[in-house]
Scaffold this active site. Structure first.
Site, PDB file in Angstrom:
ATOM      1  CB  SER A 127      -0.896   0.009   1.243  1.00 44.21           C
ATOM      2  OG  SER A 127      -1.526   1.266   1.411  1.00 44.21           O
ATOM      3  CE1 TYR A 152      -4.208  -2.283   4.534  1.00 46.30           C
ATOM      4  CE2 TYR A 152      -3.576  -0.036   3.947  1.00 46.30           C
ATOM      5  CZ  TYR A 152      -3.918  -1.330   3.576  1.00 46.30           C
ATOM      6  OH  TYR A 152      -3.944  -1.669   2.252  1.00 46.30           O
TER       7      TYR A 152
END
Length: 335
Positions: A127, A152
Protein backbone atom coordinates in the site's frame (compact mmCIF):
# COMPACT_ATOMS: atom_id res chain seq x y z
CA UNK A 1 -4.85 -27.05 -19.10
CA UNK A 2 -2.22 -24.91 -17.37
CA UNK A 3 -2.06 -24.81 -13.60
CA UNK A 4 -4.57 -22.41 -12.04
CA UNK A 5 -3.60 -19.00 -10.74
CA UNK A 6 -4.55 -18.45 -7.10
CA UNK A 7 -6.17 -15.08 -6.36
CA UNK A 8 -6.83 -14.33 -2.70
CA UNK A 9 -9.45 -11.72 -1.82
CA UNK A 10 -11.36 -12.76 -4.94
CA UNK A 11 -14.63 -11.33 -3.60
CA UNK A 12 -12.90 -8.05 -2.83
CA UNK A 13 -12.81 -5.02 -5.08
CA UNK A 14 -9.45 -5.39 -6.85
CA UNK A 15 -9.44 -9.17 -6.54
CA UNK A 16 -12.77 -9.47 -8.33
CA UNK A 17 -11.54 -7.37 -11.26
CA UNK A 18 -8.27 -9.30 -11.48
CA UNK A 19 -10.13 -12.62 -11.62
CA UNK A 20 -12.47 -11.31 -14.34
CA UNK A 21 -9.48 -10.24 -16.43
CA UNK A 22 -7.64 -13.55 -15.97
CA UNK A 23 -10.74 -15.56 -16.87
CA UNK A 24 -11.29 -13.41 -19.97
CA UNK A 25 -7.74 -14.25 -21.03
CA UNK A 26 -8.41 -17.97 -20.65
CA UNK A 27 -6.55 -18.63 -17.39
CA UNK A 28 -8.02 -21.10 -14.89
CA UNK A 29 -8.38 -19.38 -11.52
CA UNK A 30 -8.92 -20.50 -7.95
CA UNK A 31 -10.33 -17.59 -5.97
CA UNK A 32 -10.47 -17.57 -2.18
CA UNK A 33 -12.11 -15.14 0.21
CA UNK A 34 -13.11 -15.18 3.88
CA UNK A 35 -16.02 -12.72 3.42
CA UNK A 36 -15.14 -10.68 6.50
CA UNK A 37 -17.77 -8.05 7.42
CA UNK A 38 -15.45 -5.01 7.16
CA UNK A 39 -18.10 -3.63 4.80
CA UNK A 40 -21.41 -4.95 3.44
CA UNK A 41 -20.88 -8.66 2.75
CA UNK A 42 -23.75 -8.54 0.22
CA UNK A 43 -21.47 -6.60 -2.11
CA UNK A 44 -18.79 -9.29 -1.80
CA UNK A 45 -21.39 -11.98 -2.44
CA UNK A 46 -22.61 -10.13 -5.53
CA UNK A 47 -19.07 -9.93 -6.93
CA UNK A 48 -18.42 -13.61 -6.20
CA UNK A 49 -21.71 -14.62 -7.80
CA UNK A 50 -20.60 -13.02 -11.07
CA UNK A 51 -17.46 -15.17 -11.10
CA UNK A 52 -18.87 -18.57 -10.16
CA UNK A 53 -20.64 -19.30 -13.51
CA UNK A 54 -17.27 -19.45 -15.29
CA UNK A 55 -16.26 -23.08 -15.81
CA UNK A 56 -12.58 -22.19 -15.32
CA UNK A 57 -13.20 -20.56 -11.94
CA UNK A 58 -13.25 -22.38 -8.62
CA UNK A 59 -14.33 -20.32 -5.62
CA UNK A 60 -13.27 -21.26 -2.10
CA UNK A 61 -14.50 -19.71 1.17
CA UNK A 62 -11.37 -19.82 3.27
CA UNK A 63 -9.59 -17.78 5.94
CA UNK A 64 -5.84 -17.66 5.33
CA UNK A 65 -5.33 -17.20 9.07
CA UNK A 66 -6.31 -20.89 9.30
CA UNK A 67 -2.92 -22.52 8.69
CA UNK A 68 -4.26 -26.01 8.06
CA UNK A 69 -6.92 -24.84 5.61
CA UNK A 70 -4.26 -22.85 3.75
CA UNK A 71 -1.94 -25.87 3.57
CA UNK A 72 -4.82 -28.04 2.34
CA UNK A 73 -5.62 -25.51 -0.40
CA UNK A 74 -2.08 -25.68 -1.76
CA UNK A 75 -2.00 -29.46 -1.52
CA UNK A 76 -5.18 -29.75 -3.60
CA UNK A 77 -3.93 -27.48 -6.40
CA UNK A 78 -0.61 -27.05 -8.16
CA UNK A 79 -0.22 -23.28 -8.05
CA UNK A 80 2.72 -21.78 -9.91
CA UNK A 81 1.55 -18.17 -9.62
CA UNK A 82 -0.24 -16.52 -6.70
CA UNK A 83 -1.83 -13.06 -6.57
CA UNK A 84 -2.42 -12.18 -2.93
CA UNK A 85 -4.92 -9.34 -2.50
CA UNK A 86 -6.73 -10.48 0.66
CA UNK A 87 -6.22 -8.11 3.60
CA UNK A 88 -7.89 -6.18 6.37
CA UNK A 89 -7.94 -2.70 4.77
CA UNK A 90 -8.31 0.82 6.09
CA UNK A 91 -6.12 3.39 7.84
CA UNK A 92 -8.73 4.26 10.50
CA UNK A 93 -7.72 2.52 13.75
CA UNK A 94 -10.60 0.63 15.35
CA UNK A 95 -9.67 -2.93 16.37
CA UNK A 96 -6.12 -4.24 15.91
CA UNK A 97 -7.03 -7.93 15.95
CA UNK A 98 -8.37 -8.27 12.37
CA UNK A 99 -5.23 -6.55 11.05
CA UNK A 100 -3.00 -8.99 12.90
CA UNK A 101 -5.04 -12.04 11.87
CA UNK A 102 -5.37 -11.23 8.18
CA UNK A 103 -2.35 -9.10 7.33
CA UNK A 104 0.26 -10.80 9.52
CA UNK A 105 -0.80 -14.36 10.38
CA UNK A 106 -2.65 -14.88 7.10
CA UNK A 107 0.29 -13.55 5.11
CA UNK A 108 2.75 -15.76 7.01
CA UNK A 109 0.59 -18.82 6.32
CA UNK A 110 0.51 -17.90 2.64
CA UNK A 111 4.30 -17.47 2.48
CA UNK A 112 4.80 -20.85 4.10
CA UNK A 113 2.37 -22.50 1.70
CA UNK A 114 4.05 -20.87 -1.31
CA UNK A 115 7.48 -21.97 -0.07
CA UNK A 116 6.54 -25.62 0.38
CA UNK A 117 4.56 -25.73 -2.87
CA UNK A 118 7.42 -24.33 -4.94
CA UNK A 119 5.38 -21.36 -6.21
CA UNK A 120 7.26 -19.59 -9.00
CA UNK A 121 5.95 -16.07 -8.37
CA UNK A 122 3.96 -14.41 -5.60
CA UNK A 123 2.47 -11.00 -6.41
CA UNK A 124 1.11 -9.39 -3.25
CA UNK A 125 -0.66 -6.19 -2.26
CA UNK A 126 1.21 -3.60 -0.29
CA UNK A 127 0.00 0.00 0.00
CA UNK A 128 1.02 3.61 -0.53
CA UNK A 129 0.24 3.96 3.20
CA UNK A 130 3.73 2.60 3.94
CA UNK A 131 5.13 6.03 3.03
CA UNK A 132 3.51 7.34 6.21
CA UNK A 133 5.21 10.50 7.43
CA UNK A 134 7.44 10.83 4.34
CA UNK A 135 7.38 14.42 3.06
CA UNK A 136 9.28 13.97 -0.21
CA UNK A 137 6.99 13.84 -3.25
CA UNK A 138 6.41 11.96 -5.43
CA UNK A 139 6.70 8.84 -3.29
CA UNK A 140 9.42 6.58 -4.67
CA UNK A 141 10.10 2.91 -3.97
CA UNK A 142 13.73 3.90 -3.47
CA UNK A 143 12.89 6.01 -0.41
CA UNK A 144 12.88 4.53 3.08
CA UNK A 145 9.50 3.73 4.65
CA UNK A 146 10.35 3.52 8.33
CA UNK A 147 7.63 5.78 9.74
CA UNK A 148 4.12 4.35 9.15
CA UNK A 149 1.38 6.38 10.83
CA UNK A 150 -1.38 3.74 10.83
CA UNK A 151 -1.49 0.13 12.00
CA UNK A 152 -2.63 -0.89 8.51
CA UNK A 153 0.48 0.72 7.02
CA UNK A 154 2.67 -1.00 9.60
CA UNK A 155 1.25 -4.41 8.64
CA UNK A 156 1.85 -3.70 4.95
CA UNK A 157 5.43 -2.66 5.67
CA UNK A 158 5.76 -5.91 7.62
CA UNK A 159 4.45 -7.84 4.59
CA UNK A 160 7.20 -6.37 2.42
CA UNK A 161 9.84 -7.35 4.96
CA UNK A 162 8.40 -10.84 5.41
CA UNK A 163 8.29 -11.43 1.65
CA UNK A 164 11.86 -10.18 1.32
CA UNK A 165 13.07 -12.57 4.01
CA UNK A 166 11.38 -15.54 2.27
CA UNK A 167 12.94 -14.46 -1.02
CA UNK A 168 16.35 -14.31 0.64
CA UNK A 169 16.08 -17.51 2.68
CA UNK A 170 14.12 -19.76 0.32
CA UNK A 171 14.32 -18.15 -3.12
CA UNK A 172 10.58 -17.41 -3.19
CA UNK A 173 10.25 -14.87 -6.03
CA UNK A 174 7.82 -12.16 -4.98
CA UNK A 175 6.65 -8.74 -6.09
CA UNK A 176 4.97 -6.23 -3.79
CA UNK A 177 2.62 -3.59 -5.20
CA UNK A 178 2.02 -0.32 -3.38
CA UNK A 179 -1.51 0.65 -4.45
CA UNK A 180 -2.58 4.30 -4.64
CA UNK A 181 -6.32 5.05 -4.04
CA UNK A 182 -7.98 2.62 -6.43
CA UNK A 183 -11.61 3.27 -7.48
CA UNK A 184 -14.13 2.04 -10.02
CA UNK A 185 -17.25 -0.15 -10.46
CA UNK A 186 -17.80 -2.72 -7.69
CA UNK A 187 -15.60 -0.59 -5.45
CA UNK A 188 -15.37 -0.46 -1.66
CA UNK A 189 -18.16 1.52 0.06
CA UNK A 190 -15.74 2.92 2.65
CA UNK A 191 -13.59 4.70 0.07
CA UNK A 192 -14.07 8.29 -1.03
CA UNK A 193 -15.54 7.86 -4.53
CA UNK A 194 -18.18 5.36 -3.41
CA UNK A 195 -18.87 7.05 -0.07
CA UNK A 196 -19.35 10.51 -1.58
CA UNK A 197 -21.46 9.20 -4.45
CA UNK A 198 -23.75 7.26 -2.10
CA UNK A 199 -24.26 10.22 0.24
CA UNK A 200 -24.83 12.77 -2.54
CA UNK A 201 -27.30 10.45 -4.31
CA UNK A 202 -29.28 10.18 -1.04
CA UNK A 203 -28.96 13.92 -0.36
CA UNK A 204 -27.04 13.24 2.84
CA UNK A 205 -24.15 15.23 4.21
CA UNK A 206 -20.60 14.32 3.22
CA UNK A 207 -17.67 14.91 5.56
CA UNK A 208 -14.83 16.62 3.72
CA UNK A 209 -11.41 16.58 5.35
CA UNK A 210 -9.35 19.78 5.35
CA UNK A 211 -12.00 21.60 3.28
CA UNK A 212 -11.24 19.28 0.37
CA UNK A 213 -7.66 20.50 0.12
CA UNK A 214 -6.41 16.92 0.03
CA UNK A 215 -4.78 15.31 -2.99
CA UNK A 216 -4.96 11.65 -3.96
CA UNK A 217 -3.50 9.63 -6.82
CA UNK A 218 -6.92 8.28 -7.84
CA UNK A 219 -6.30 5.26 -10.07
CA UNK A 220 -9.03 3.55 -12.06
CA UNK A 221 -9.26 -0.17 -11.36
CA UNK A 222 -8.79 -1.29 -14.98
CA UNK A 223 -5.42 0.47 -15.05
CA UNK A 224 -4.41 -1.29 -11.84
CA UNK A 225 -5.47 -4.68 -13.23
CA UNK A 226 -3.45 -4.09 -16.39
CA UNK A 227 -0.34 -3.53 -14.29
CA UNK A 228 -0.96 -6.64 -12.19
CA UNK A 229 -1.48 -9.02 -15.11
CA UNK A 230 1.64 -7.68 -16.85
CA UNK A 231 3.68 -8.54 -13.76
CA UNK A 232 2.35 -12.03 -13.07
CA UNK A 233 4.74 -13.72 -15.50
CA UNK A 234 7.71 -11.48 -14.67
CA UNK A 235 9.14 -13.01 -11.51
CA UNK A 236 12.15 -11.04 -10.19
CA UNK A 237 15.51 -12.79 -10.11
CA UNK A 238 17.34 -10.43 -7.76
CA UNK A 239 19.59 -7.47 -8.41
CA UNK A 240 23.30 -8.35 -8.69
CA UNK A 241 24.20 -4.68 -8.18
CA UNK A 242 22.44 -4.52 -4.79
CA UNK A 243 24.57 -2.93 -2.09
CA UNK A 244 24.14 -4.46 1.36
CA UNK A 245 25.83 -1.48 3.02
CA UNK A 246 23.45 1.03 1.39
CA UNK A 247 20.36 -1.07 0.64
CA UNK A 248 17.72 0.12 -1.80
CA UNK A 249 14.19 -0.64 -0.48
CA UNK A 250 12.91 -1.31 -4.02
CA UNK A 251 15.57 -3.81 -5.05
CA UNK A 252 17.44 -6.67 -3.45
CA UNK A 253 20.00 -9.39 -4.06
CA UNK A 254 17.09 -11.73 -3.31
CA UNK A 255 14.32 -12.28 -5.92
CA UNK A 256 12.04 -9.63 -4.47
CA UNK A 257 10.83 -6.32 -5.93
CA UNK A 258 8.51 -3.55 -4.79
CA UNK A 259 6.65 -1.27 -7.21
CA UNK A 260 4.39 1.74 -6.88
CA UNK A 261 1.23 1.26 -8.91
CA UNK A 262 -0.81 4.41 -9.28
CA UNK A 263 -1.89 7.18 -11.61
CA UNK A 264 1.08 9.52 -10.91
CA UNK A 265 -1.23 12.53 -11.37
CA UNK A 266 -2.84 13.59 -8.05
CA UNK A 267 -6.28 15.21 -8.06
CA UNK A 268 -7.76 17.45 -5.37
CA UNK A 269 -10.71 15.94 -3.49
CA UNK A 270 -12.73 19.09 -4.26
CA UNK A 271 -12.46 18.27 -7.97
CA UNK A 272 -13.53 14.69 -7.33
CA UNK A 273 -16.64 15.94 -5.52
CA UNK A 274 -17.46 18.32 -8.39
CA UNK A 275 -17.23 15.47 -10.93
CA UNK A 276 -19.52 13.27 -8.83
CA UNK A 277 -22.01 16.14 -8.49
CA UNK A 278 -22.01 16.60 -12.27
CA UNK A 279 -22.45 12.87 -12.95
CA UNK A 280 -25.34 12.60 -10.48
CA UNK A 281 -26.91 15.96 -11.29
CA UNK A 282 -27.02 16.84 -7.58
CA UNK A 283 -25.08 19.17 -5.28
CA UNK A 284 -23.28 17.86 -2.25
CA UNK A 285 -24.20 18.91 1.28
CA UNK A 286 -20.75 19.41 2.80
CA UNK A 287 -19.40 19.41 6.36
CA UNK A 288 -15.75 20.29 6.85
CA UNK A 289 -13.81 18.06 9.25
CA UNK A 290 -10.14 17.81 10.29
CA UNK A 291 -7.84 15.36 8.55
CA UNK A 292 -8.26 12.06 10.45
CA UNK A 293 -5.33 10.57 12.38
CA UNK A 294 -3.39 8.14 10.21
CA UNK A 295 -4.26 10.03 7.01
CA UNK A 296 -2.00 12.26 4.90
CA UNK A 297 -2.62 15.43 2.88
CA UNK A 298 -1.21 14.16 -0.40
CA UNK A 299 -0.21 10.95 -2.12
CA UNK A 300 1.68 10.96 -5.39
CA UNK A 301 3.22 7.90 -7.03
CA UNK A 302 6.48 7.77 -8.87
CA UNK A 303 5.84 4.87 -11.28
CA UNK A 304 9.04 5.17 -13.28
CA UNK A 305 10.15 1.63 -12.39
CA UNK A 306 6.86 -0.02 -13.30
CA UNK A 307 6.65 1.96 -16.53
CA UNK A 308 10.20 0.90 -17.43
CA UNK A 309 9.75 -2.78 -16.58
CA UNK A 310 6.26 -3.56 -17.94
CA UNK A 311 5.18 -0.45 -19.84
CA UNK A 312 2.65 0.55 -17.18
CA UNK A 313 0.75 3.62 -18.40
CA UNK A 314 -2.57 4.53 -16.70
CA UNK A 315 -4.94 5.84 -19.35
CA UNK A 316 -8.27 6.49 -17.60
CA UNK A 317 -8.95 10.12 -16.69
CA UNK A 318 -10.73 10.96 -13.45
CA UNK A 319 -13.67 12.34 -15.47
CA UNK A 320 -14.09 9.08 -17.37
CA UNK A 321 -13.50 6.92 -14.32
CA UNK A 322 -16.08 8.78 -12.22
CA UNK A 323 -18.59 8.60 -15.09
CA UNK A 324 -18.17 4.82 -15.32
CA UNK A 325 -18.41 4.42 -11.56
CA UNK A 326 -21.60 6.49 -11.27
CA UNK A 327 -23.13 4.54 -14.15
CA UNK A 328 -22.39 1.28 -12.31
CA UNK A 329 -23.62 2.78 -9.01
CA UNK A 330 -26.98 3.74 -10.54
CA UNK A 331 -27.46 0.22 -11.89
CA UNK A 332 -26.38 -1.60 -8.73
CA UNK A 333 -28.43 0.57 -6.35
CA UNK A 334 -31.33 1.22 -8.71
CA UNK A 335 -30.90 4.99 -8.53
Amino acid sequence: MSSPILVTGAAGFIGYHVVERLLAEGHPVVGVDSFTPYYDVALKEARFARLTPHNTFLGERLDLADAQATRDLFQHHRFERVIHLAAQPGVRFVDPQPYAASNLIGFMNLLEACRHAGVQHLVYASSSSVYGANRKLPFSEHDTTDHPISLYAATKKANEMMAHSYAHLFGLSSTGLRFFTVYGPWGRPDMAVYKFTHAIAQEREIQVANAGRVWRDFTYVDDIVEGIVRLVDRAPSGNPAWNAEAPDPATSAAPHRVYNIGNDSPEEVNRLIALIEAALGRRAVRADVPLPPGDVLETRANVTDLRRDVGFAPSTSLEEGVRRFVEWYRGYHGV
